[in-house]
Design an enzyme around this catalytic site. Structure first.
Site, PDB file in Angstrom:
ATOM      1  N   LYS A  13       0.833  -1.213   0.000  1.00  0.00           N
ATOM      2  CA  LYS A  13       0.000   0.000   0.000  1.00  0.00           C
ATOM      3  C   LYS A  13       0.868   1.264   0.000  1.00  0.00           C
ATOM      4  O   LYS A  13       0.656   2.178  -0.791  1.00  0.00           O
ATOM      5  CB  LYS A  13      -0.931   0.033   1.241  1.00  0.00           C
ATOM      6  CG  LYS A  13      -1.861  -1.169   1.345  1.00  0.00           C
ATOM      7  CD  LYS A  13      -2.764  -1.088   2.560  1.00  0.00           C
ATOM      8  CE  LYS A  13      -2.027  -1.123   3.892  1.00  0.00           C
ATOM      9  NZ  LYS A  13      -1.292  -2.389   4.145  1.00  0.00           N
ATOM     10  N   ARG A  88      -9.641   0.725   8.563  1.00  0.00           N
ATOM     11  CA  ARG A  88      -9.213  -0.627   8.930  1.00  0.00           C
ATOM     12  C   ARG A  88     -10.288  -1.383   9.691  1.00  0.00           C
ATOM     13  O   ARG A  88     -10.078  -2.557  10.022  1.00  0.00           O
ATOM     14  CB  ARG A  88      -7.984  -0.526   9.825  1.00  0.00           C
ATOM     15  CG  ARG A  88      -6.658  -0.797   9.123  1.00  0.00           C
ATOM     16  CD  ARG A  88      -5.569  -0.570  10.140  1.00  0.00           C
ATOM     17  NE  ARG A  88      -4.376  -1.301   9.915  1.00  0.00           N
ATOM     18  CZ  ARG A  88      -3.294  -0.809   9.308  1.00  0.00           C
ATOM     19  NH1 ARG A  88      -3.325   0.401   8.797  1.00  0.00           N
ATOM     20  NH2 ARG A  88      -2.216  -1.533   9.206  1.00  0.00           N
ATOM     21  N   ARG A 127      11.515  -5.309   5.048  1.00  0.00           N
ATOM     22  CA  ARG A 127      11.202  -3.883   4.849  1.00  0.00           C
ATOM     23  C   ARG A 127      12.151  -2.989   5.646  1.00  0.00           C
ATOM     24  O   ARG A 127      12.447  -3.241   6.807  1.00  0.00           O
ATOM     25  CB  ARG A 127       9.759  -3.609   5.282  1.00  0.00           C
ATOM     26  CG  ARG A 127       9.407  -2.128   5.294  1.00  0.00           C
ATOM     27  CD  ARG A 127       7.929  -1.873   5.219  1.00  0.00           C
ATOM     28  NE  ARG A 127       7.198  -2.308   6.388  1.00  0.00           N
ATOM     29  CZ  ARG A 127       5.867  -2.221   6.509  1.00  0.00           C
ATOM     30  NH1 ARG A 127       5.139  -1.732   5.504  1.00  0.00           N
ATOM     31  NH2 ARG A 127       5.261  -2.631   7.598  1.00  0.00           N
ATOM     32  N   ARG A 160      11.242  -1.178  11.241  1.00  0.00           N
ATOM     33  CA  ARG A 160      10.185  -0.847  12.203  1.00  0.00           C
ATOM     34  C   ARG A 160      10.131  -1.862  13.333  1.00  0.00           C
ATOM     35  O   ARG A 160      10.300  -3.055  13.096  1.00  0.00           O
ATOM     36  CB  ARG A 160       8.838  -0.813  11.473  1.00  0.00           C
ATOM     37  CG  ARG A 160       8.546   0.540  10.858  1.00  0.00           C
ATOM     38  CD  ARG A 160       7.385   0.520   9.925  1.00  0.00           C
ATOM     39  NE  ARG A 160       6.205  -0.179  10.445  1.00  0.00           N
ATOM     40  CZ  ARG A 160       5.055  -0.248   9.784  1.00  0.00           C
ATOM     41  NH1 ARG A 160       4.937   0.333   8.602  1.00  0.00           N
ATOM     42  NH2 ARG A 160       4.036  -0.886  10.291  1.00  0.00           N
ATOM     43  N   ARG A 171      -0.563  -8.917  13.699  1.00  0.00           N
ATOM     44  CA  ARG A 171      -1.120  -7.949  12.741  1.00  0.00           C
ATOM     45  C   ARG A 171      -1.929  -8.656  11.659  1.00  0.00           C
ATOM     46  O   ARG A 171      -2.953  -8.153  11.213  1.00  0.00           O
ATOM     47  CB  ARG A 171       0.006  -7.108  12.140  1.00  0.00           C
ATOM     48  CG  ARG A 171       0.579  -6.116  13.163  1.00  0.00           C
ATOM     49  CD  ARG A 171       1.952  -5.618  12.782  1.00  0.00           C
ATOM     50  NE  ARG A 171       1.969  -4.880  11.546  1.00  0.00           N
ATOM     51  CZ  ARG A 171       3.044  -4.736  10.778  1.00  0.00           C
ATOM     52  NH1 ARG A 171       4.181  -5.282  11.132  1.00  0.00           N
ATOM     53  NH2 ARG A 171       2.976  -4.042   9.674  1.00  0.00           N
TER      54      ARG A 171
HETATM   55  P1  ADP Z   1       2.186  -1.839   3.232  1.00  0.00           P
HETATM   56  O1  ADP Z   1       2.182  -0.326   3.201  1.00  0.00           O
HETATM   57  O2  ADP Z   1       0.998  -2.433   2.551  1.00  0.00           O
HETATM   58  O3  ADP Z   1       2.387  -2.391   4.610  1.00  0.00           O
HETATM   59  P2  ADP Z   1       4.769  -1.554   1.844  1.00  0.00           P
HETATM   60  O4  ADP Z   1       4.458  -0.721   0.665  1.00  0.00           O
HETATM   61  O5  ADP Z   1       5.485  -0.920   2.984  1.00  0.00           O
HETATM   62  O6  ADP Z   1       3.443  -2.311   2.371  1.00  0.00           O
HETATM   63  O7  ADP Z   1       5.616  -2.821   1.329  1.00  0.00           O
HETATM   64  C1  ADP Z   1       6.149  -3.778   2.229  1.00  0.00           C
HETATM   65  C2  ADP Z   1       7.548  -4.184   1.768  1.00  0.00           C
HETATM   66  O8  ADP Z   1       7.440  -4.938   0.550  1.00  0.00           O
HETATM   67  C3  ADP Z   1       8.472  -3.007   1.469  1.00  0.00           C
HETATM   68  O9  ADP Z   1       9.772  -3.363   1.855  1.00  0.00           O
HETATM   69  C4  ADP Z   1       8.386  -2.856  -0.061  1.00  0.00           C
HETATM   70  O10 ADP Z   1       9.614  -2.360  -0.591  1.00  0.00           O
HETATM   71  C5  ADP Z   1       8.124  -4.269  -0.511  1.00  0.00           C
HETATM   72  N1  ADP Z   1       7.228  -4.360  -1.666  1.00  0.00           N
HETATM   73  C6  ADP Z   1       6.173  -3.545  -1.981  1.00  0.00           C
HETATM   74  N2  ADP Z   1       5.569  -3.953  -3.118  1.00  0.00           N
HETATM   75  C7  ADP Z   1       6.246  -5.050  -3.538  1.00  0.00           C
HETATM   76  C8  ADP Z   1       6.110  -5.938  -4.678  1.00  0.00           C
HETATM   77  N3  ADP Z   1       5.137  -5.755  -5.580  1.00  0.00           N
HETATM   78  N4  ADP Z   1       6.990  -6.956  -4.798  1.00  0.00           N
HETATM   79  C9  ADP Z   1       7.964  -7.152  -3.862  1.00  0.00           C
HETATM   80  N5  ADP Z   1       8.157  -6.352  -2.775  1.00  0.00           N
HETATM   81  C10 ADP Z   1       7.303  -5.318  -2.610  1.00  0.00           C
HETATM   82  P1  ADP Z   2       1.064  -1.884   7.766  1.00  0.00           P
HETATM   83  O1  ADP Z   2       0.436  -1.380   6.515  1.00  0.00           O
HETATM   84  O2  ADP Z   2       2.421  -2.452   7.576  1.00  0.00           O
HETATM   85  O3  ADP Z   2       0.184  -2.773   8.561  1.00  0.00           O
HETATM   86  P2  ADP Z   2       0.752   0.754   9.038  1.00  0.00           P
HETATM   87  O4  ADP Z   2       1.916   1.627   8.932  1.00  0.00           O
HETATM   88  O5  ADP Z   2      -0.434   1.043   8.176  1.00  0.00           O
HETATM   89  O6  ADP Z   2       1.284  -0.728   8.793  1.00  0.00           O
HETATM   90  O7  ADP Z   2       0.230   0.671  10.541  1.00  0.00           O
HETATM   91  C1  ADP Z   2       1.090   0.399  11.607  1.00  0.00           C
HETATM   92  C2  ADP Z   2       0.281   0.318  12.907  1.00  0.00           C
HETATM   93  O8  ADP Z   2      -0.343   1.588  13.153  1.00  0.00           O
HETATM   94  C3  ADP Z   2      -0.861  -0.681  12.880  1.00  0.00           C
HETATM   95  O9  ADP Z   2      -0.438  -1.992  13.230  1.00  0.00           O
HETATM   96  C4  ADP Z   2      -1.809  -0.078  13.922  1.00  0.00           C
HETATM   97  O10 ADP Z   2      -1.359  -0.343  15.238  1.00  0.00           O
HETATM   98  C5  ADP Z   2      -1.653   1.410  13.672  1.00  0.00           C
HETATM   99  N1  ADP Z   2      -2.624   1.907  12.683  1.00  0.00           N
HETATM  100  C6  ADP Z   2      -2.356   2.411  11.454  1.00  0.00           C
HETATM  101  N2  ADP Z   2      -3.476   2.750  10.820  1.00  0.00           N
HETATM  102  C7  ADP Z   2      -4.507   2.448  11.661  1.00  0.00           C
HETATM  103  C8  ADP Z   2      -5.923   2.529  11.574  1.00  0.00           C
HETATM  104  N3  ADP Z   2      -6.543   3.012  10.473  1.00  0.00           N
HETATM  105  N4  ADP Z   2      -6.658   2.121  12.648  1.00  0.00           N
HETATM  106  C9  ADP Z   2      -6.062   1.648  13.754  1.00  0.00           C
HETATM  107  N5  ADP Z   2      -4.731   1.515  13.897  1.00  0.00           N
HETATM  108  C10 ADP Z   2      -3.960   1.920  12.856  1.00  0.00           C
END
Ligand code: ADP
Ligand code: ADP
Ligand code: ZN
Length: 215
Positions: A13, A88, A127, A160, A171
């Site tokens: 995302k 979420r 990541r 992180r 998660r």
């Molecule tokens: P999210 O915001 O949904 O948690 P991220 O965009 O942070 O996910 O992506 C998670 C990890 O996977 C990051 O290290 C990113 O560089 C990697 N990543 C994102 N998209 C892809 C993909 N299409 N293929 C492989 N790795 C990816």
């Molecule tokens: P990822 O996409 O890798 O799960 P985020 O960066 O979106 O991670 O979120 C990290 C943490 O921040 C989540 O595990 C949660 O604790 C909190 N968080 C983020 N967005 C929300 C949301 N919309 N509602 C509740 N908690 C959130």
């Protein structure tokens, strides 16, 4: 263009939101990034949120909805925005509907990124993000400079706290219980578009751009 990016932790995302932000010149609204900023600043809200984040749980709806409500009222959201990591829960989605109605705005599209659980774990454990400019990396799929620093600014990369295997498992469970129901929620409203998030980053981006043409 008013878009929600939906998908489990590690689906891509943030990666896709950053690309869409450049492409359409609209802001990326990441509740995760905003909450981490509050934690860094040691605001009272950040200190409270940290407990939930460290455990891999969700921060209470009213806190997150408050942050998003304030953010969507800013001028730079008038032409569009990309919501990344929000909503979420169904309660957050209902609250978003109300906020957008108050602002006389409508969502164009909800893009759901589908990725296998095994790939999600590999993405999350690999990541990294730049401590200076925030750019995201992956040790294998989007590697940093040879000396382990940020390609964009030379900054130090961080992992992180919640990208540890134990927290990742929590998660994922939270995602399945509380966030996955939003797929049906938005499908029923005719807004859901599903994208194969297993493709490489550029191919995912192309798939999103193609489907947005029809939104
Ligand atoms: P999210 O915001 O949904 O948690 P991220 O965009 O942070 O996910 O992506 C998670 C990890 O996977 C990051 O290290 C990113 O560089 C990697 N990543 C994102 N998209 C892809 C993909 N299409 N293929 C492989 N790795 C990816
Ligand atoms: P990822 O996409 O890798 O799960 P985020 O960066 O979106 O991670 O979120 C990290 C943490 O921040 C989540 O595990 C949660 O604790 C909190 N968080 C983020 N967005 C929300 C949301 N919309 N509602 C509740 N908690 C959130
Ligand atoms: Zn950097």
């Amino acid at each position: 263009m008013k878009i929600i990016l939906l998908g489990p932790p590690g689906a891509g995302k943030g990666t896709q939101a950053a690309m869409l932000m450049d492409k359409f010149s609209i802001p990326q609204i990441s509740t995760g990034d905003m909450l981490r900023a509050a934690v860094r600043n040691q605001s009272p809200m950040g200190t409270k949120a940290k407990e939930f984040m460290d455990a891999g749980g969700l921060v209470p709806d009213e806190v997150v909805v408050g942050i998003v409500r304030e953010r969507l009222q800013l001028d730079d959201c008038h032409n569009g925005f990309i919501l990344d990591g929000f909503p979420r829960t169904v309660a957050q989605a209902d609250a978003l509907k109300e906020v957008l109605a108050e602002l006389d705005q409508n969502l164009d599209c909800v893009v759901s990124l589908e990725v296998d659980t095994e790939a999600l774990v590999e993405r999350l454990t690999g990541r990294r993000s730049c401590s200076s400019c925030g750019r995201g990396f992956h040790v294998k799929y989007d590697p940093p400079a040879a000396d382990g620093t940020c390609l964009a600014c030379g900054g130090t990369l961080l992992q992180r706290d919640d990208d540890q295997e134990e927290t990742i498992r929590n998660r994922m469970q939270v995602y399945h219980e509380q966030t996955a129901p939003l797929e049906d929620y938005y499908r029923e409203q005719g807004l859901l578009q599903v994208v194969n998030g297993m493709q490489d980053m550029k191919a995912v981006q192309q798939s999103i751009l193609t489907l947005l043409q029809g939104c």
